[in-house]
Write an enzyme that holds these catalytic residues in place. Structure first.
Site, PDB file in Angstrom:
ATOM      1  N   LYS A 297       4.210  -7.574  -1.289  1.00  0.00           N
ATOM      2  CA  LYS A 297       5.627  -7.216  -1.225  1.00  0.00           C
ATOM      3  C   LYS A 297       6.498  -8.414  -0.858  1.00  0.00           C
ATOM      4  O   LYS A 297       7.667  -8.492  -1.265  1.00  0.00           O
ATOM      5  CB  LYS A 297       5.839  -6.062  -0.246  1.00  0.00           C
ATOM      6  CG  LYS A 297       5.241  -4.737  -0.725  1.00  0.00           C
ATOM      7  CD  LYS A 297       5.813  -4.315  -2.074  1.00  0.00           C
ATOM      8  CE  LYS A 297       5.392  -2.922  -2.487  1.00  0.00           C
ATOM      9  NZ  LYS A 297       6.012  -2.473  -3.749  1.00  0.00           N
TER      10      LYS A 297
ATOM     11  N   TYR B  30      -1.158  -5.756   1.105  1.00  0.00           N
ATOM     12  CA  TYR B  30       0.003  -5.024   0.592  1.00  0.00           C
ATOM     13  C   TYR B  30       1.287  -5.732   1.022  1.00  0.00           C
ATOM     14  O   TYR B  30       2.205  -5.944   0.218  1.00  0.00           O
ATOM     15  CB  TYR B  30      -0.020  -3.586   1.114  1.00  0.00           C
ATOM     16  CG  TYR B  30       1.205  -2.768   0.753  1.00  0.00           C
ATOM     17  CD1 TYR B  30       1.318  -2.175  -0.498  1.00  0.00           C
ATOM     18  CD2 TYR B  30       2.230  -2.574   1.674  1.00  0.00           C
ATOM     19  CE1 TYR B  30       2.438  -1.413  -0.826  1.00  0.00           C
ATOM     20  CE2 TYR B  30       3.341  -1.819   1.354  1.00  0.00           C
ATOM     21  CZ  TYR B  30       3.445  -1.238   0.104  1.00  0.00           C
ATOM     22  OH  TYR B  30       4.554  -0.486  -0.210  1.00  0.00           O
TER      23      TYR B  30
ATOM     24  N   SER C 125       9.217  -3.683   0.321  1.00  0.00           N
ATOM     25  CA  SER C 125       8.869  -2.956   1.540  1.00  0.00           C
ATOM     26  C   SER C 125       9.280  -3.813   2.728  1.00  0.00           C
ATOM     27  O   SER C 125       9.367  -5.045   2.630  1.00  0.00           O
ATOM     28  CB  SER C 125       7.368  -2.691   1.595  1.00  0.00           C
ATOM     29  OG  SER C 125       6.947  -2.279   2.880  1.00  0.00           O
TER      30      SER C 125
END
Length: 255
Positions: A165, A161, A148
């Site tokens: 990533k 998150y 991401s």
């Protein structure tokens, strides 16, 4: 010059996690259209069967195998069933992801932290290890990790998150460096805002979208198919000298 063979995945076997919808399904459909035999993985078998049937109706070779990648003990069976059906694995796409929280990082619980890391980092690591004996025998082995833009620069409200990533990007580079001698290429795609169910909380919010548009060179959300086409490049012979790459597909957000 006939370029059709350059992007062909004819005869290749691709295992794709998080493939019952969104980016994962688009990758599966594009790979199947390029000639691959695709294994769709997600948690629910009925959803997988429905999506695999959609591909079969188009004349493609597809199978759904249910597996919760967040439960590490389920991963060996996923690989074993794939090999039992198709004989090998040439392409691994680690697409499944979890993000159960949105908000300040200090409000993230240890339980949520563990879930994010288990799905987004530990599962790709273990699947790479489990697939290695088969990938090393392939004539064009490719691992594609779906990271991401949050892995490049943390996204607000998506703290852990983003951390996961970033770890996946680092993991990509580690495997790429160590697996070069085995002729296994390992690359990462970093999508920006893609209009999927997973990111609906962002693209359905007019205020958030208004702020995002100020940072985008291409002023729209991306599509899952656009990620699928980039994945096809990384899976095919077109990228035969590409490994350890971190490719963004974000409408220019990270410029």
């Amino acid at each position: 010059m006939d370029l059709s063979s350059v992007f062909s995945l004819d005869g290749k076997v691709a295992l794709i996690t998080g493939a019952s919808k969104g980016i994962g399904f688009s990758i599966a459909e594009i790979f199947a259209a390029a000639g691959a035999k695709v294994v769709l993985c997600s948690r629910k078998q009925d959803a997988l069967d429905e999506m695999a049937d959609q591909l079969k109706a188009k004349g493609y070779e597809a199978t759904g195998i249910a597996c919760n990648v967040g439960k590490i003990e389920e991963l060996p069976a996923l690989v074993e069933k794939t090999v039992a059906i198709y004989g090998t694995i040439d392409i691994l796409v680690n697409n499944a992801a979890a993000n159960p929280v949105f908000g300040p990082v200090h409000e993230t619980s240890l339980e949520a932290f563990d879930k994010i890391m288990d799905v987004n980092v530990k599962a790709p690591f273990e699947l790479c290890r489990l697939c290695f004996p088969y990938l090393r025998k392939s004539s064009n082995a490719s691992v594609i990790n779906i990271s991401s833009i949050g892995g490049i620069s943390p996204e607000q409200g998506l703290g852990i998150y983003s951390v996961s990533k970033a770890a996946l990007i680092s993991l990509t580079k580690v495997f790429a460096k160590e697996w070069g001698d085995a002729k296994i290429r390992v690359n990462a795609i970093c999508p920006g805002l893609i209009q999927t169910k997973f990111s609906e909380a962002l693209w359905s919010n007019d205020k958030i979208m208004g702020m995002l548009m100020n940072h985008l060179a291409i002023k729209r959300a991306g599509t899952s198919e656009e990620i699928g086409f980039m994945a096809l490049f990384l899976a095919s012979a077109a990228s035969s000298y590409t490994t350890g790459a971190v490719l963004t597909a974000d409408g220019g957000f990270t410029i």
